[in-house]
Motif scaffolding. Structure first.
Motif, PDB file in Angstrom:
ATOM      1  N   PHE A 736    -110.170 110.494  76.219  1.00 34.23           N
ATOM      2  CA  PHE A 736    -110.626 110.252  74.851  1.00 34.23           C
ATOM      3  C   PHE A 736    -112.146 110.395  74.781  1.00 34.23           C
ATOM      4  O   PHE A 736    -112.853 110.345  75.799  1.00 34.23           O
ATOM      5  CB  PHE A 736    -110.215 108.867  74.356  1.00 34.23           C
ATOM      6  N   ALA A 737    -112.658 110.558  73.583  1.00 33.41           N
ATOM      7  CA  ALA A 737    -114.102 110.569  73.305  1.00 33.41           C
ATOM      8  C   ALA A 737    -114.292 110.059  71.894  1.00 33.41           C
ATOM      9  O   ALA A 737    -113.570 110.478  70.974  1.00 33.41           O
ATOM     10  CB  ALA A 737    -114.687 111.962  73.456  1.00 33.41           C
ATOM     11  N   ASN A 738    -115.236 109.128  71.725  1.00 28.18           N
ATOM     12  CA  ASN A 738    -115.536 108.686  70.361  1.00 28.18           C
ATOM     13  C   ASN A 738    -116.453 109.696  69.699  1.00 28.18           C
ATOM     14  O   ASN A 738    -117.390 110.213  70.307  1.00 28.18           O
ATOM     15  CB  ASN A 738    -116.137 107.282  70.353  1.00 28.18           C
ATOM     16  N   ILE A 739    -116.182 110.025  68.462  1.00 30.67           N
ATOM     17  CA  ILE A 739    -116.888 111.077  67.736  1.00 30.67           C
ATOM     18  C   ILE A 739    -117.892 110.415  66.785  1.00 30.67           C
ATOM     19  O   ILE A 739    -117.500 109.635  65.904  1.00 30.67           O
ATOM     20  CB  ILE A 739    -115.910 111.960  66.947  1.00 30.67           C
ATOM     21  N   LEU A 740    -119.159 110.740  66.960  1.00 36.07           N
ATOM     22  CA  LEU A 740    -120.211 110.176  66.114  1.00 36.07           C
ATOM     23  C   LEU A 740    -120.530 111.155  64.998  1.00 36.07           C
ATOM     24  O   LEU A 740    -120.892 112.322  65.252  1.00 36.07           O
ATOM     25  CB  LEU A 740    -121.459 109.888  66.945  1.00 36.07           C
ATOM     26  N   ILE A 741    -120.414 110.711  63.768  1.00 35.23           N
ATOM     27  CA  ILE A 741    -120.670 111.558  62.613  1.00 35.23           C
ATOM     28  C   ILE A 741    -121.353 110.736  61.523  1.00 35.23           C
ATOM     29  O   ILE A 741    -121.414 109.504  61.596  1.00 35.23           O
ATOM     30  CB  ILE A 741    -119.363 112.169  62.042  1.00 35.23           C
ATOM     31  N   THR A 742    -121.868 111.423  60.510  1.00 40.44           N
ATOM     32  CA  THR A 742    -122.387 110.774  59.305  1.00 40.44           C
ATOM     33  C   THR A 742    -121.807 111.492  58.096  1.00 40.44           C
ATOM     34  O   THR A 742    -121.265 112.606  58.212  1.00 40.44           O
ATOM     35  CB  THR A 742    -123.928 110.819  59.243  1.00 40.44           C
ATOM     36  N   VAL A 743    -121.940 110.871  56.927  1.00 40.37           N
ATOM     37  CA  VAL A 743    -121.361 111.464  55.715  1.00 40.37           C
ATOM     38  C   VAL A 743    -122.085 112.738  55.315  1.00 40.37           C
ATOM     39  O   VAL A 743    -121.573 113.510  54.497  1.00 40.37           O
ATOM     40  CB  VAL A 743    -121.392 110.453  54.549  1.00 40.37           C
ATOM     41  N   ALA A 744    -123.291 112.982  55.879  1.00 40.93           N
ATOM     42  CA  ALA A 744    -124.016 114.214  55.553  1.00 40.93           C
ATOM     43  C   ALA A 744    -123.304 115.442  56.097  1.00 40.93           C
ATOM     44  O   ALA A 744    -123.543 116.565  55.635  1.00 40.93           O
ATOM     45  CB  ALA A 744    -125.439 114.144  56.112  1.00 40.93           C
ATOM     46  N   LYS A 745    -122.442 115.268  57.104  1.00 45.65           N
ATOM     47  CA  LYS A 745    -121.662 116.357  57.697  1.00 45.65           C
ATOM     48  C   LYS A 745    -122.529 117.513  58.182  1.00 45.65           C
ATOM     49  O   LYS A 745    -122.151 118.676  58.063  1.00 45.65           O
ATOM     50  CB  LYS A 745    -120.609 116.883  56.703  1.00 45.65           C
ATOM     51  N   ASP A 746    -123.684 117.173  58.726  1.00 48.02           N
ATOM     52  CA  ASP A 746    -124.535 118.218  59.287  1.00 48.02           C
ATOM     53  C   ASP A 746    -124.318 118.330  60.790  1.00 48.02           C
ATOM     54  O   ASP A 746    -124.202 119.423  61.322  1.00 48.02           O
ATOM     55  CB  ASP A 746    -126.016 117.917  59.005  1.00 48.02           C
TER      56      ASP A 746
END
Length: 867
Positions: A736-746
């Motif tokens: 597994f890997a935790n995916i780091l994202i933001t709402v900007a989707k950049d």
């Protein structure tokens, strides 16, 4: 034998303890040694001028011909023109091209500040770092520029002095009571040594002189620069030579004396070589020229060669701030650099005028001015104006440091002190020149008001050892001048209480006493002020505010703030923050500040000052090139740390020959029965037990422990905050890997990536590919693969020492860390590589800062040893 062994151990421990003590208090001990040297120089000046009287010096000044002053101005201009070409040649040496007006202003300002404040490599280097970082030079290139101008001046000065000494040894020998043969042998040894250095360092080869490594440019560049240096030294020597009265000393003889005096002044570490330079000149020329005339010429030389260029630099930058010049192409380019330089220029000018006020308080007022004042002003006003103006001078000295840091409080203190001192200068002595200088400072402060927006109290500023030493030098200098001016006045305790218009000596004594008392109080307060409280991890409320800011911006790595193991410093408006931790004496900020770009400069400065107030060094870890100019403004030095790999998801497609290996890996993983899935945050708790089992198995298999700071740990609260990509085999999670994202989707990235020992070979590559395809399909533009430490370090012979050490460790350090393997793994995804830096405040050692960061990530020394 055992007894001897114990004794040796004790002696070794004592020696080690002494070395550690010296390293810890090196700055303070150096400052004390410099102060002691200046005291000896002051004593030497008093003894050398035993037969000279102050009135004779004033008379010699008044007798200086106008033509001599004009010639001195011309040769000052020629000298600074040569100094500008130091920077021009240095920029060419590092292989860059920059607009000449900006380079010229930077070089001129760097030398105007360096000549006046002293410590040219540091003060002038700070000017260059601020300006050239704005013009796009990397920290490595700026470091090479500073090294080039420093080394070329030092070697050129030694060469010019030796050549001149070799030619005119017969003439200079009687001046210093040394045999001409001895002088020629000494000069020949210096020339021979320089020749050996040039030969060994030909074409940029390294020269090792004990622990010091010197790298010289190619022969053509070195020859051209030597001519520039020789012309500069000749022109600057001529400035003083034309101010001296006619004497039985030739210009070549004086050139040798001047070069030696400058060299000793630089080596002394006394600010601007004050006193050291004068002592050498007086001692050398005392038998050929009247000492009173020499002293008068030295005063004029300091004004013309040191003060005037600083005033011109301030005026040039101030002019670009005026609206009618703002649209001119050249002025607009200079204006952008001037924004960086103006605080340092005004800081140096404030320091200079503060010294002027202090020194003028111990010199007598012209008799005609006193007679005029006696007719219109009562004695208490004159006495009060004289005493207060000296204290205002000290206030300008203290505020000078704050001006360099763009503090609004320092701006207010400076402008109020300068305005009050201007008024008092007229009341105490009708000192028109002094008033004009202060008016010039006020003008510069008003023009650049918008640059001083950092809210801070001067009382919260900690004066460093170098600043305390400078204040002490000023006080000692005032005492030396007092002793020189009033050497014929017989001291008695009654002098302290004599108040009369003609009582100049008592007035000077009271001024020196006031300056000494206030200076001592400032030093004691600065040294004994309480240390700020150790930073604590962020509260729940602060953490949520930080997460809200992270969600609105584009950098996925900023999600590491969710770990809750770091302290948080918010901007004044709360729209940006720095996450940081403390290890040893380092406050270490992770990444660039997060949030609104307009808040970043203020936030960087606040972090640096807060760390300094706590008695620690400020460190920025894994920062981008965009932050370097702000770090330079805050006085930090940057060092390359490695490269960040960023893949372009818009063009990511598993087609073509370059993706063949990854396609095969993905196909094999599918044949092995691996299935990819993304678990939404709200569904992660249901799979938490399986994820924990995989994580624990991975830690046990790798004999590792959880990390922190720049890496996440398996914490359920942290894992459930973001999506998790998993690989299943026969319905069981194996990776597994935790995916780091933001709402900007950049940008998207991963932090923890763990797999069980029974996961098929190639599972890591397959998981990366699947997550990248998932993010691409979700509309993300980039995938952050993380940093490759020590990657991209320069291997060229001209590279800075830090880069050469880093490249060596990268090539041969696989035993300790998989540097090359990590770079190779990331390269499989054909990313773009972006440099990342470590920035350290003041004269901090980057290796210590990097070690502290490593310990912070690994959880201390034990964690690092256990991986």
């Amino acid at each position: 034998m055992a007894g001897h062994g114990n004794l040796e151990e004790i002696e070794g421990a004592d020696e080690s303890s002494m070395r550690g003590l010296f390293r810890r208090y090196r700055a303070l001990l150096t400052a004390l040694a410099t102060l002691a040297l200046f005291c000896l120089v002051g004593f030497a000046i008093v003894q050398l001028t035993n037969e000279v009287r102050y009135d004779d010096v004033v008379r010699a000044l008044a007798d200086t011909k106008a033509s001599s002053i004009v010639l001195a101005l011309v040769f000052t201009g020629l000298s600074f023109l040569a100094l500008v070409f130091y920077d021009v040649n240095a920029i060419e040496y590092v292989g860059r091209k920059l607009p000449f007006p900006q380079v010229a202003l930077t070089g001129f300002s760097a030398y105007a500040v360096g000549n006046t404040a002293g410590f040219g490599a540091l003060s002038g280097g700070a000017i260059r770092y601020r300006a050239y970082s704005r013009l796009g030079l990397t920290p490595e290139e700026i470091g090479r520029v500073i090294a080039f101008v420093t080394l070329s001046f030092g070697l050129g000065l030694a060469g010019v002095a030796a050549i001149a000494l070799l030619i005119i040894a017969d003439e200079i020998a009687p001046l210093i009571n040394v045999g001409s043969l001895t002088l020629r042998l000494l000069a020949g040894a210096v020339i021979a040594g320089l020749g050996v250095i040039m030969f060994m360092g030909r074409d940029g080869r390294a020269i090792h002189l004990g622990p010091v490594e010197i790298r010289l440019p190619d022969s053509r560049t070195w020859s051209r620069q030597f001519l520039v240096t020789a012309f500069d030294i000749a022109a600057s020597a001529t400035v003083l030579y034309v101010l001296l009265p006619q004497a039985a000393i030739s210009w070549p003889v004086f050139l040798a004396v001047y070069a030696i005096a400058v060299g000793l002044g630089v080596l002394s570490h006394v600010p601007a070589g004050l006193g050291v330079f004068e002592t050498v000149i007086i001692a050398s020329l005392g038998s050929a020229v009247n000492i009173d005339a020499v002293l008068g010429s030295l005063v004029l030389y300091r004004l013309i060669y040191h003060v005037l260029p600083l005033l011109i630099a301030v005026l040039a930058v101030s002019a670009t701030e005026l609206r009618r010049f703002a649209d001119h192409p050249v002025a607009s380019g200079i204006r952008r650099i001037g924004i960086r330089l103006m605080p340092q220029l005004l800081s140096t000018l404030s320091l200079l005028l503060g010294v002027m006020l202090v020194f003028s308080s111990v010199t007598p007022t012209p008799d005609q001015n006193l007679e005029f004042l006696a007719n219109y002003l009562p004695l208490p006003i004159v006495e009060g104006a004289h005493f207060l103006s000296s204290l205002l001078g000290l206030a300008l000295v203290v505020a000078a440091r704050g001006l360099g840091q763009k503090l609004d409080g320092a701006w207010w203190v400076s402008i109020l002190s300068a305005a009050a001192a201007l008024t008092l200068s007229l009341l105490k002595a009708i000192a028109l020149v002094e008033a004009c200088f202060l008016g010039f400072l006020i003008f510069g402060l008003f023009v650049s008001r918008r640059l001083f927006r950092r809210h801070a109290s001067l009382l919260n500023q900690t004066l460093t050892a170098s600043w305390l030493m400078a204040i002490a030098v000023i006080c000692v200098g005032a005492i030396v001048i007092l002793l020189f001016v009033y050497r014929d006045v017989e001291y008695s305790s009654e002098l302290w209480w004599q108040f009369e218009f003609a009582g100049e000596a008592p007035r000077g004594l009271r001024a020196v006493l006031g300056i000494s008392i206030i200076s001592s109080a400032i030093a004691i307060f600065s040294l004994l002020r309480p240390v700020a409280v150790k930073p604590e991890p962020a509260s729940t409320d602060a953490l949520q505010r930080a997460v809200d800011i992270v969600e609105k911006q584009r950098y996925a790595d900023a999600n590491l703030v969710r770990m809750g193991d770091k302290s948080i410093m918010f901007s004044e408006k709360g729209d940006a923050f720095i996450m940081y931790g403390r290890q040893g004496r380092s406050w270490i900020a992770l990444f660039d500040p997060i949030g609104e770009r307009s808040a970043i400069p203020e936030l960087v400065w606040r972090f640096v000052e807060s760390a300094r107030a706590a008695g620690c060094r400020a460190v920025f870890y894994q920062i981008s090139p965009a932050l370097l100019s702000h770090c330079a403004d805050a006085g930090l030095r940057a060092f390359k740390l490695g490269e960040l790999a960023v893949a372009d998801l818009k063009t990511f497609e598993m087609k073509g020959g370059k993706w063949a290996n990854l396609r095969q890996t993905a196909s094999r993983a599918q044949r092995d029965g691996l299935e990819f899935e993304v678990i939404a945050p709200e569904n992660v708790p249901a799979a938490m037990d399986e994820l924990a089992a995989v994580s624990n198995a991975w830690l046990e298999d790798h004999n590792a422990k959880e990390k922190g700071f720049s890496l996440g740990a398996f914490d359920p609260d942290y894992i459930v905050a973001q999506p998790v990509g998993i690989l299943k085999r026969e319905g069981k999670i194996v990776a597994f890997a935790n995916i780091l994202i933001t709402v900007a989707k950049d940008e998207g990235t991963i932090d923890l990536m763990r797999f069980s020992p029974d996961a098929p070979k190639g599972s890591m590559d397959f998981l990366f590919v699947q997550i990248m395809e998932y993010l691409r399909d979700q509309g993300f533009s980039h995938f952050n693969l993380g940093m490759a430490p020590l990657s991209g370090m320069s291997k060229r012979e001209m590279a800075p020492v830090w880069d050469r050490i880093g490249s060596t460790v990268f090539e041969h350090g696989e035993r300790f860390y998989n540097f090359k393997g990590l770079r190779a793994f990331k390269s499989k995804f054909h990313p773009q590589w972006h440099p990342r830096y470590l920035a350290v405040s003041g004269g901090g050692n980057p290796m210590i800062a990097l070690m502290d960061a490593t310990f912070l990530i690994g959880g201390g020394l034990r964690g690092v040893v256990r991986k």
